[in-house]
Each structure stands twice: as structure tokens, then as C-alpha cells.
Design an enzyme around this catalytic site. Structure first.
Site, PDB file in Angstrom:
ATOM      1  N   SER A   4      34.114  89.786  30.893  1.00 14.24           N
ATOM      2  CA  SER A   4      34.075  88.347  31.144  1.00 14.24           C
ATOM      3  C   SER A   4      32.633  87.853  31.172  1.00 14.24           C
ATOM      4  O   SER A   4      31.738  88.565  31.634  1.00 14.24           O
ATOM      5  CB  SER A   4      34.746  88.031  32.487  1.00 14.24           C
ATOM      6  N   ILE A   5      32.432  86.644  30.704  1.00 17.63           N
ATOM      7  CA  ILE A   5      31.097  86.035  30.773  1.00 17.63           C
ATOM      8  C   ILE A   5      31.037  84.976  31.874  1.00 17.63           C
ATOM      9  O   ILE A   5      30.089  84.210  31.952  1.00 17.63           O
ATOM     10  CB  ILE A   5      30.668  85.449  29.413  1.00 17.63           C
TER      11      ILE A   5
END
Length: 91
Positions: free
Chosen positions: A37-38
Site C-alpha cells: 500500500s502507498i
């Protein structure tokens, strides 16, 4: 963009998310992200910071997303401002 270009953008965004987590740690803030995830999640900052940076907190947390326009310098500046806002809001 071709596949290689997209892979580079994704890799950079993931590395930047890790960098943000490390920068938060330097000021004693526990930030985290889910695997692959960013989106970096951290404790809700003081109001002065949410107004300056247009952060949309939800409950006790807030987040940043390390999209391509975000740089290390932006993260450095945000974390610096977070520390200052936190320190000035404590009695």
C-alpha cells in the site's frame, strides 16, 4: 506509460511510503501501511497541521498517499511541521 514505466512509479511510491514511516519514527510517531500500500497512516495531527496541509483526519488517525507528485522533500517538510505543531500544542 508502458509496463516498465508503471512498475517504476509503483516501486518509487512504495519506497516513498517506507521513507515516510521512517521519517515519522524519527519524531517518535508510529506510522504504518498495509503490505503493498502507498497509504501511510499516522495519529491524527493537531488542527493547525490539517489546515496547512489539507489533511482529512478520520477519528484518531490521518493518512498521506505517496503518489508520484510527492517527494522526499515534501515528506520531510510535512513531518517537520507535524513535530512543530505537536510540540506547540502540548502544555
Amino acid at each position: 506509460l508502458h509496463e516498465e514505466g508503471l512498475a517504476t512509479i509503483v516501486r518509487r511510491s512504495l519506497e516513498l511510503a517506507d521513507y515516510a514511516i521512517e521519517k515519522f519514527a524519527t519524531i517518535g510517531i508510529e506510522a504504518w501501511r498495509n503490505s503493498d500500500s502507498i497509504t501511510v497512516v499516522f495519529p491524527r495531527p493537531p488542527v493547525s497541521l490539517t489546515e496547512k496541509w489539507v489533511i482529512a483526519p478520520q477519528g484518531d488517525i490521518a493518512h498521506i498517499i505517496t503518489l508520484p507528485h510527492v517527494t522526499r522533500e515534501v515528506i520531510d517538510s510535512f513531518v517537520h511541521d507535524y513535530a512543530e505543531a505537536r510540540d506547540s500544542s502540548q502544555p
